[in-house]
Design a protein around this motif. Structure first.
Motif, short mmCIF file in Angstrom:
data_model
loop_
_atom_site.label_atom_id
_atom_site.label_comp_id
_atom_site.label_asym_id
_atom_site.label_seq_id
_atom_site.Cartn_x
_atom_site.Cartn_y
_atom_site.Cartn_z
N HIS A 29 69.84 50.44 -28.01
CA HIS A 29 68.40 50.68 -27.89
C HIS A 29 67.62 49.85 -28.90
O HIS A 29 68.10 49.55 -29.99
N SER A 93 66.97 57.49 -30.94
CA SER A 93 66.75 56.14 -30.42
C SER A 93 66.37 56.24 -28.95
O SER A 93 66.74 57.20 -28.26
N THR A 94 65.60 55.26 -28.49
CA THR A 94 65.20 55.23 -27.08
C THR A 94 65.26 53.80 -26.57
O THR A 94 64.96 52.85 -27.30
N GLY A 98 62.38 55.17 -21.98
CA GLY A 98 63.44 56.08 -21.58
C GLY A 98 63.53 57.32 -22.45
O GLY A 98 62.71 57.56 -23.31
N GLU A 99 64.56 58.10 -22.19
CA GLU A 99 64.74 59.34 -22.93
C GLU A 99 65.18 59.06 -24.35
O GLU A 99 65.78 58.02 -24.64
N ALA A 100 64.90 60.03 -25.21
CA ALA A 100 65.32 59.93 -26.60
C ALA A 100 66.69 60.58 -26.77
O ALA A 100 66.95 61.66 -26.25
N GLN B 33 58.38 64.39 -21.08
CA GLN B 33 59.77 64.79 -21.08
C GLN B 33 59.90 66.22 -21.58
O GLN B 33 59.14 66.66 -22.43
N THR B 48 62.51 64.04 -17.08
CA THR B 48 61.33 63.21 -17.33
C THR B 48 60.46 63.21 -16.08
O THR B 48 60.98 63.03 -14.97
N GLU B 92 54.98 60.55 -23.83
CA GLU B 92 55.06 59.15 -24.21
C GLU B 92 53.71 58.50 -23.97
O GLU B 92 53.15 58.62 -22.87
N LEU B 100 56.72 58.76 -28.94
CA LEU B 100 57.17 59.99 -28.32
C LEU B 100 56.68 61.12 -29.21
O LEU B 100 57.19 61.31 -30.31
#
Lengths: 111, 112
Positions: A29, A93-94, A98-100, B33, B48, B92, B100
């Motif tokens: 990431h 991290s992402t 995107g998702e964390a 999310q 998400t 986000e 985030l």
């Protein structure tokens, strides 16, 4: 393989000491974060790095200094620790948009 | 500064009941999310949502993103004791280096 790993998991130290928390991600990431979670479980962003460059620096005392030697690592150094610094610190991290992915957290107790 | 208001902060219910958790903001988010955090662990992503009005289902969990992309809800049907945990919404802000930002969380306790 742990995706985001941070060490140590527990840290007990005296007021006035200097300590570091390390974070590494093996996900490739570009963006890494440090969050602080207080006793009420509020997760607050502290810093964000994108490709080793500081992107976000929220209102955090300058005793806190992040360091990113490469894009897979984001360490957090804290000088002159105070009682109010006691909390759980999470590295995340992402990928872009995107998702964390979070580390397991470091529970810091300042006595 | 973008803020996410999450409610309720605490929720204690009996097994089998339904519940809804809300996440509201005055800001528009490019995506929202939902995470679940267990004690001693980091948050883990549940879902998400990206498109205004979007509804996503994950077994007994239903997630909705508001039409204006400023709010979201999480509905749990027939809650089970295993649903107990801290639920966090995160927005986000968009852009190639989007922030985030997390809500304060809802601590859910489901009693047998």
């Amino acid at each position: 393989d742990t995706a985001v790993s941070q060490t140590p998991k527990y840290l007990v130290t005296q007021m006035g000491n200097d300590k570091s928390i390390k974070c590494e991600q093996n996900l490739g990431h570009d963006t890494m974060y440090w969050y602080k979670q207080d006793s009420k479980k509020f997760l607050k962003i502290m810093f964000s790095y994108n490709n080793k460059e500081l992107i976000i620096n929220e209102t955090v005392p300058n005793r806190f200094s992040p360091k990113s030697p490469d894009k897979a690592h984001l360490n957090l150094h804290i000088n002159s620790l105070e009682l109010g610094d006691s909390a759980v610190y999470f590295c995340a991290s992402t990928p872009e948009g995107g998702e964390a992915f979070f580390g397991q957290g470091t529970r810091l107790t300042v006595v | 500064t973008q803020l996410l208001e999450q409610s309720p902060q605490f929720l204690s219910i009996q097994e089998g009941e339904n519940l809804t958790v809300y996440c509201n903001s005055s800001s528009v988010f490019s995506s929202l999310q939902w995470y679940r955090q267990e004690p001693g662990e980091g948050p883990v992503l549940l879902v998400t949502v990206v498109t205004g009005g979007e509804v996503k289902k994950l077994k007994r969990l239903t997630f909705q993103f508001g039409d204006a992309r400023k709010d979201s809800s999480l509905h749990i049907t027939a809650a089970q004791t295993g649903d107990t945990g801290l639920y966090l919404c995160a927005g986000e802000s968009g852009g190639s280096q989007g922030n985030l930002i997390f809500g304060k969380g809802t601590k859910l306790s489901v009693k047998p």
